[in-house]
Design a protein around this motif. Structure first.
Motif, PDB file in Angstrom:
ATOM      1  N   HIS A   1      -2.228   1.593   2.332  1.00 42.59           N
ATOM      2  CA  HIS A   1      -3.584   1.762   2.855  1.00 42.59           C
ATOM      3  C   HIS A   1      -4.625   1.256   1.862  1.00 42.59           C
ATOM      4  CE1 HIS A   1      -3.340   3.705   6.777  1.00 42.59           C
ATOM      5  NE2 HIS A   1      -2.253   4.332   6.344  1.00 42.59           N
TER       6      HIS A   1
ATOM      7  N   ARG B   1      -4.609  -2.435   2.339  1.00 37.68           N
ATOM      8  CA  ARG B   1      -5.309  -2.794   3.579  1.00 37.68           C
ATOM      9  C   ARG B   1      -6.816  -2.731   3.391  1.00 37.68           C
ATOM     10  NH1 ARG B   1      -7.069   0.488   8.112  1.00 37.68           N
ATOM     11  NH2 ARG B   1      -7.297  -0.800   9.991  1.00 37.68           N
TER      12      ARG B   1
ATOM     13  N   ARG C   1      -9.343  -5.923   3.719  1.00 34.34           N
ATOM     14  CA  ARG C   1     -10.406  -5.953   4.715  1.00 34.34           C
ATOM     15  C   ARG C   1     -11.770  -6.159   4.048  1.00 34.34           C
ATOM     16  NH1 ARG C   1      -9.485  -4.827   9.946  1.00 34.34           N
ATOM     17  NH2 ARG C   1     -11.697  -4.319  10.153  1.00 34.34           N
TER      18      ARG C   1
ATOM     19  N   VAL D   1       1.383  -5.894   4.957  1.00 33.63           N
ATOM     20  CA  VAL D   1      -0.031  -5.511   4.975  1.00 33.63           C
ATOM     21  C   VAL D   1      -0.913  -6.754   5.151  1.00 33.63           C
ATOM     22  CG1 VAL D   1      -1.913  -4.431   3.701  1.00 33.63           C
ATOM     23  CG2 VAL D   1       0.389  -3.458   3.566  1.00 33.63           C
TER      24      VAL D   1
ATOM     25  N   HIS E   1      -0.636  -8.081   8.717  1.00 34.92           N
ATOM     26  CA  HIS E   1      -1.276  -7.221   9.705  1.00 34.92           C
ATOM     27  C   HIS E   1      -2.798  -7.285   9.601  1.00 34.92           C
ATOM     28  CE1 HIS E   1      -1.078  -4.038  12.723  1.00 34.92           C
ATOM     29  NE2 HIS E   1      -2.123  -3.507  12.112  1.00 34.92           N
ATOM     30  N   VAL E   2      -3.310  -7.321   8.375  1.00 34.12           N
ATOM     31  CA  VAL E   2      -4.762  -7.433   8.206  1.00 34.12           C
ATOM     32  C   VAL E   2      -5.259  -8.769   8.773  1.00 34.12           C
ATOM     33  CG1 VAL E   2      -6.615  -7.658   6.515  1.00 34.12           C
ATOM     34  CG2 VAL E   2      -4.918  -5.851   6.260  1.00 34.12           C
TER      35      VAL E   2
ATOM     36  N   ARG F   1      -6.167   1.722  12.891  1.00 29.73           N
ATOM     37  CA  ARG F   1      -5.496   2.467  11.827  1.00 29.73           C
ATOM     38  C   ARG F   1      -4.232   3.124  12.348  1.00 29.73           C
ATOM     39  NH1 ARG F   1      -7.173   5.629   6.556  1.00 29.73           N
ATOM     40  NH2 ARG F   1      -5.334   6.931   6.362  1.00 29.73           N
TER      41      ARG F   1
ATOM     42  N   PHE G   1      -1.563   0.499  12.613  1.00 31.97           N
ATOM     43  CA  PHE G   1      -1.096   0.180  11.258  1.00 31.97           C
ATOM     44  C   PHE G   1      -0.146   1.261  10.751  1.00 31.97           C
ATOM     45  CE2 PHE G   1      -1.567   0.419   6.611  1.00 31.97           C
ATOM     46  CZ  PHE G   1      -1.225  -0.869   6.260  1.00 31.97           C
TER      47      PHE G   1
END
Length: 233
Positions: A99, A102, A106, A157, A160-161, A215, A218
């Motif tokens: 997290h 991530r 972001r 990660v 996915h981001v 979230r 994820f």
């Protein structure tokens, strides 16, 4: 690129007047440009303009854009908020670390695309890696497998981001929310599966949807990733 020179604790002293700038300040400006305008906007000329220097003078601090990218990646890696050591719950610690990754990616949307081009590991990156390996010690992976596990987790990660950001950009361009776009896709897929042409798709679409919040999605995928990476242990 010489890692020993690049990551030396202090910049080499120069004869004559003290340096007007520092690599850290130059890197910070490059990160600011990438955050707002994208990685392609980061040029030696653009960074020099931001700090009020001549383009050629910048090369005495950073020899090329590739080196600047290494400095940028490591600088934002310092954003990780890591505890002094693992808690003992390695799954929870891995989730927290993912997290953190991530959140950083972001904040710096250029980072996922930049990571594959990285050639060396700076001090901030090494600190994160050291923590990750400490977290994985109870899993009793060998050293190489632990490194690969963290690399795969970071790759998940980043991927996915990249997907999240692309979906958000597409929704903004279309003037719709991500939820509206997903619902339109679901309606289309349901309509194509009615005739029995795609029976497996039809069965999958009859399963009640889980929480579609980014979230929550994820978290679900992260748990599967962690379970899969350590299933053989």
């Amino acid at each position: 690129m010489d890692p020993e020179l690049l990551w030396s604790p202090a910049e080499r002293p120069r004869r004559g007047r003290p340096p007007a700038y520092s690599r850290a300040a130059i890197t910070a400006e490059a990160v600011a440009i990438a955050d707002t305008e994208g990685l392609t906007a980061v040029t030696m000329r653009a960074v020099a303009a931001r700090i009020g220097a001549g383009t050629m003078s910048l090369y005495s601090y950073v020899p090329n854009k590739e080196t600047l990218l290494e400095l940028m990646i490591d600088q934002v890696s310092g954003d990780h908020r890591l505890p002094p050591g693992p808690s003992g719950d390695w799954r929870a610690d891995l989730r927290k670390l993912a997290h953190e990754q991530r959140a950083i990616m972001r904040r710096h949307p250029w980072l996922p695309a930049a990571l594959p081009a990285r050639q060396t590991l700076g001090p901030n990156t090494l600190a994160t890696l050291e923590y990750a390996l400490a977290v994985l010690e109870p899993v009793r992976l060998d050293a190489r497998a632990a490194l690969e596990t963290f690399s795969l987790l970071t790759g998940f990660v980043a991927g996915h981001v990249s997907y999240e950001l692309a979906q958000e950009q597409a929704a903004e361009a279309a003037g719709r929310t991500s939820g509206e776009i997903l619902e339109a896709q679901a309606r289309y897929l349901r309509s194509t599966s009615v005739g029995g042409t795609y029976p497996r798709v039809a069965r999958a679409l009859t399963v009640p949807s889980n929480d579609p919040a980014p979230r929550a999605v994820f978290d679900r995928l992260l748990d599967r990733m962690i379970n899969g990476l350590t299933a053989a242990v």
